[in-house]
Design a protein around this motif. Structure first.
Motif, PDB file in Angstrom:
ATOM      1  N   ILE A   8      -4.887  12.470  13.469  1.00  0.00           N
ATOM      2  CA  ILE A   8      -4.249  11.367  12.750  1.00  0.00           C
ATOM      3  C   ILE A   8      -3.901  10.243  13.709  1.00  0.00           C
ATOM      4  O   ILE A   8      -4.114   9.069  13.418  1.00  0.00           O
ATOM      5  CB  ILE A   8      -2.976  11.858  12.031  1.00  0.00           C
ATOM      6  N   PHE A   9      -3.397  10.578  14.882  1.00  0.00           N
ATOM      7  CA  PHE A   9      -2.904   9.568  15.799  1.00  0.00           C
ATOM      8  C   PHE A   9      -3.992   8.960  16.686  1.00  0.00           C
ATOM      9  O   PHE A   9      -3.687   8.148  17.551  1.00  0.00           O
ATOM     10  CB  PHE A   9      -1.764  10.137  16.638  1.00  0.00           C
ATOM     11  N   ARG A  10      -5.236   9.311  16.474  1.00  0.00           N
ATOM     12  CA  ARG A  10      -6.325   8.647  17.185  1.00  0.00           C
ATOM     13  C   ARG A  10      -6.550   7.246  16.625  1.00  0.00           C
ATOM     14  O   ARG A  10      -6.966   6.353  17.340  1.00  0.00           O
ATOM     15  CB  ARG A  10      -7.612   9.445  17.072  1.00  0.00           C
ATOM     16  N   SER A  11      -6.278   7.076  15.373  1.00  0.00           N
ATOM     17  CA  SER A  11      -6.447   5.777  14.723  1.00  0.00           C
ATOM     18  C   SER A  11      -5.069   5.202  14.382  1.00  0.00           C
ATOM     19  O   SER A  11      -4.218   5.886  13.815  1.00  0.00           O
ATOM     20  CB  SER A  11      -7.261   5.938  13.437  1.00  0.00           C
ATOM     21  N   ARG A  12      -4.874   3.950  14.717  1.00  0.00           N
ATOM     22  CA  ARG A  12      -3.608   3.276  14.434  1.00  0.00           C
ATOM     23  C   ARG A  12      -3.353   3.210  12.930  1.00  0.00           C
ATOM     24  O   ARG A  12      -2.242   3.398  12.466  1.00  0.00           O
ATOM     25  CB  ARG A  12      -3.670   1.878  15.030  1.00  0.00           C
ATOM     26  N   TRP A  13      -4.401   2.947  12.142  1.00  0.00           N
ATOM     27  CA  TRP A  13      -4.230   2.824  10.695  1.00  0.00           C
ATOM     28  C   TRP A  13      -3.925   4.186  10.054  1.00  0.00           C
ATOM     29  O   TRP A  13      -3.109   4.268   9.135  1.00  0.00           O
ATOM     30  CB  TRP A  13      -5.472   2.201  10.069  1.00  0.00           C
ATOM     31  N   SER A  14      -4.546   5.217  10.533  1.00  0.00           N
ATOM     32  CA  SER A  14      -4.242   6.555  10.015  1.00  0.00           C
ATOM     33  C   SER A  14      -2.788   6.921  10.297  1.00  0.00           C
ATOM     34  O   SER A  14      -2.097   7.468   9.436  1.00  0.00           O
ATOM     35  CB  SER A  14      -5.148   7.603  10.647  1.00  0.00           C
ATOM     36  N   ALA A  15      -2.332   6.608  11.505  1.00  0.00           N
ATOM     37  CA  ALA A  15      -0.936   6.897  11.856  1.00  0.00           C
ATOM     38  C   ALA A  15       0.018   6.084  10.999  1.00  0.00           C
ATOM     39  O   ALA A  15       1.060   6.578  10.571  1.00  0.00           O
ATOM     40  CB  ALA A  15      -0.706   6.605  13.335  1.00  0.00           C
ATOM     41  N   LEU A  16      -0.338   4.826  10.723  1.00  0.00           N
ATOM     42  CA  LEU A  16       0.507   3.970   9.889  1.00  0.00           C
ATOM     43  C   LEU A  16       0.600   4.508   8.464  1.00  0.00           C
ATOM     44  O   LEU A  16       1.685   4.571   7.879  1.00  0.00           O
ATOM     45  CB  LEU A  16      -0.051   2.550   9.889  1.00  0.00           C
ATOM     46  N   PHE A  17      -0.536   4.912   7.898  1.00  0.00           N
ATOM     47  CA  PHE A  17      -0.514   5.480   6.547  1.00  0.00           C
ATOM     48  C   PHE A  17       0.244   6.801   6.500  1.00  0.00           C
ATOM     49  O   PHE A  17       0.970   7.085   5.545  1.00  0.00           O
ATOM     50  CB  PHE A  17      -1.940   5.671   6.015  1.00  0.00           C
ATOM     51  N   TRP A  18       0.083   7.622   7.528  1.00  0.00           N
ATOM     52  CA  TRP A  18       0.802   8.897   7.592  1.00  0.00           C
ATOM     53  C   TRP A  18       2.304   8.652   7.647  1.00  0.00           C
ATOM     54  O   TRP A  18       3.076   9.271   6.919  1.00  0.00           O
ATOM     55  CB  TRP A  18       0.337   9.674   8.821  1.00  0.00           C
ATOM     56  N   ALA A  19       2.743   7.719   8.512  1.00  0.00           N
ATOM     57  CA  ALA A  19       4.171   7.410   8.623  1.00  0.00           C
ATOM     58  C   ALA A  19       4.699   6.812   7.328  1.00  0.00           C
ATOM     59  O   ALA A  19       5.817   7.103   6.905  1.00  0.00           O
ATOM     60  CB  ALA A  19       4.404   6.453   9.789  1.00  0.00           C
ATOM     61  N   GLY A  20       3.899   5.986   6.679  1.00  0.00           N
ATOM     62  CA  GLY A  20       4.301   5.425   5.389  1.00  0.00           C
ATOM     63  C   GLY A  20       4.504   6.516   4.347  1.00  0.00           C
ATOM     64  O   GLY A  20       5.433   6.451   3.537  1.00  0.00           O
ATOM     65  N   GLY A  21       3.648   7.519   4.368  1.00  0.00           N
ATOM     66  CA  GLY A  21       3.807   8.635   3.439  1.00  0.00           C
ATOM     67  C   GLY A  21       5.080   9.421   3.697  1.00  0.00           C
ATOM     68  O   GLY A  21       5.759   9.861   2.762  1.00  0.00           O
ATOM     69  N   ILE A  22       5.424   9.590   4.976  1.00  0.00           N
ATOM     70  CA  ILE A  22       6.670  10.290   5.323  1.00  0.00           C
ATOM     71  C   ILE A  22       7.868   9.495   4.838  1.00  0.00           C
ATOM     72  O   ILE A  22       8.799  10.042   4.240  1.00  0.00           O
ATOM     73  CB  ILE A  22       6.738  10.522   6.848  1.00  0.00           C
ATOM     74  N   VAL A  23       7.864   8.184   5.072  1.00  0.00           N
ATOM     75  CA  VAL A  23       8.976   7.334   4.630  1.00  0.00           C
ATOM     76  C   VAL A  23       9.072   7.324   3.114  1.00  0.00           C
ATOM     77  O   VAL A  23      10.166   7.416   2.543  1.00  0.00           O
ATOM     78  CB  VAL A  23       8.817   5.901   5.194  1.00  0.00           C
ATOM     79  N   TRP A  24       7.942   7.248   2.436  1.00  0.00           N
ATOM     80  CA  TRP A  24       7.931   7.234   0.975  1.00  0.00           C
ATOM     81  C   TRP A  24       8.493   8.556   0.427  1.00  0.00           C
ATOM     82  O   TRP A  24       9.289   8.560  -0.511  1.00  0.00           O
ATOM     83  CB  TRP A  24       6.518   7.025   0.477  1.00  0.00           C
ATOM     84  N   THR A  25       8.097   9.655   1.018  1.00  0.00           N
ATOM     85  CA  THR A  25       8.613  10.960   0.592  1.00  0.00           C
ATOM     86  C   THR A  25      10.121  11.050   0.804  1.00  0.00           C
ATOM     87  O   THR A  25      10.854  11.518  -0.074  1.00  0.00           O
ATOM     88  CB  THR A  25       7.901  12.080   1.362  1.00  0.00           C
ATOM     89  N   ALA A  26      10.595  10.589   1.957  1.00  0.00           N
ATOM     90  CA  ALA A  26      12.028  10.624   2.241  1.00  0.00           C
ATOM     91  C   ALA A  26      12.801   9.767   1.245  1.00  0.00           C
ATOM     92  O   ALA A  26      13.854  10.165   0.740  1.00  0.00           O
ATOM     93  CB  ALA A  26      12.291  10.153   3.662  1.00  0.00           C
ATOM     94  N   TYR A  27      12.293   8.604   0.934  1.00  0.00           N
ATOM     95  CA  TYR A  27      12.954   7.724  -0.037  1.00  0.00           C
ATOM     96  C   TYR A  27      12.960   8.366  -1.415  1.00  0.00           C
ATOM     97  O   TYR A  27      13.963   8.334  -2.133  1.00  0.00           O
ATOM     98  CB  TYR A  27      12.244   6.373  -0.088  1.00  0.00           C
ATOM     99  N   ASP A  28      11.836   8.961  -1.794  1.00  0.00           N
ATOM    100  CA  ASP A  28      11.726   9.597  -3.103  1.00  0.00           C
ATOM    101  C   ASP A  28      12.716  10.746  -3.246  1.00  0.00           C
ATOM    102  O   ASP A  28      13.360  10.900  -4.283  1.00  0.00           O
ATOM    103  CB  ASP A  28      10.312  10.115  -3.282  1.00  0.00           C
ATOM    104  N   VAL A  29      12.858  11.547  -2.214  1.00  0.00           N
ATOM    105  CA  VAL A  29      13.777  12.683  -2.255  1.00  0.00           C
ATOM    106  C   VAL A  29      15.223  12.205  -2.270  1.00  0.00           C
ATOM    107  O   VAL A  29      16.044  12.690  -3.040  1.00  0.00           O
ATOM    108  CB  VAL A  29      13.518  13.619  -1.051  1.00  0.00           C
TER     109      VAL A  29
END
Length: 65
Positions: free
Chosen positions: A6-27
């Motif tokens: 995931i962290f080889r690509s900057r965009w993949s890491a950004l989308f992954w982090a966005g998913g974590i933040v979205w999940t935290a907000y949702d919970v």
């Protein structure tokens, strides 16, 4: 997908982090507003919605000590 990939690509890491933040907000935003700690004057109820006697709660609290 492994985390190292995931962290080889900057965009993949950004989308992954966005998913974590979205999940935290949702919970965090899914909590009801009528939480018992913020509503001390209301009647106590159990998980089924039945009223609970405060004296019974005191007995249980003393039994746990």
């Amino acid at each position: 997908m492994p985390l190292s990939r995931i962290f080889r690509s900057r965009w993949s890491a950004l989308f992954w982090a966005g998913g974590i933040v979205w999940t935290a907000y949702d919970v965090a935003s899914g909590q009801p507003d009528d939480h018992p700690a913020s509503n001390r004057g209301a009647a106590h109820t159990d998980a089924t919605g039945e009223r609970v006697d405060p004296a019974g709660l005191a007995v249980l609290a003393n039994a746990m000590r």
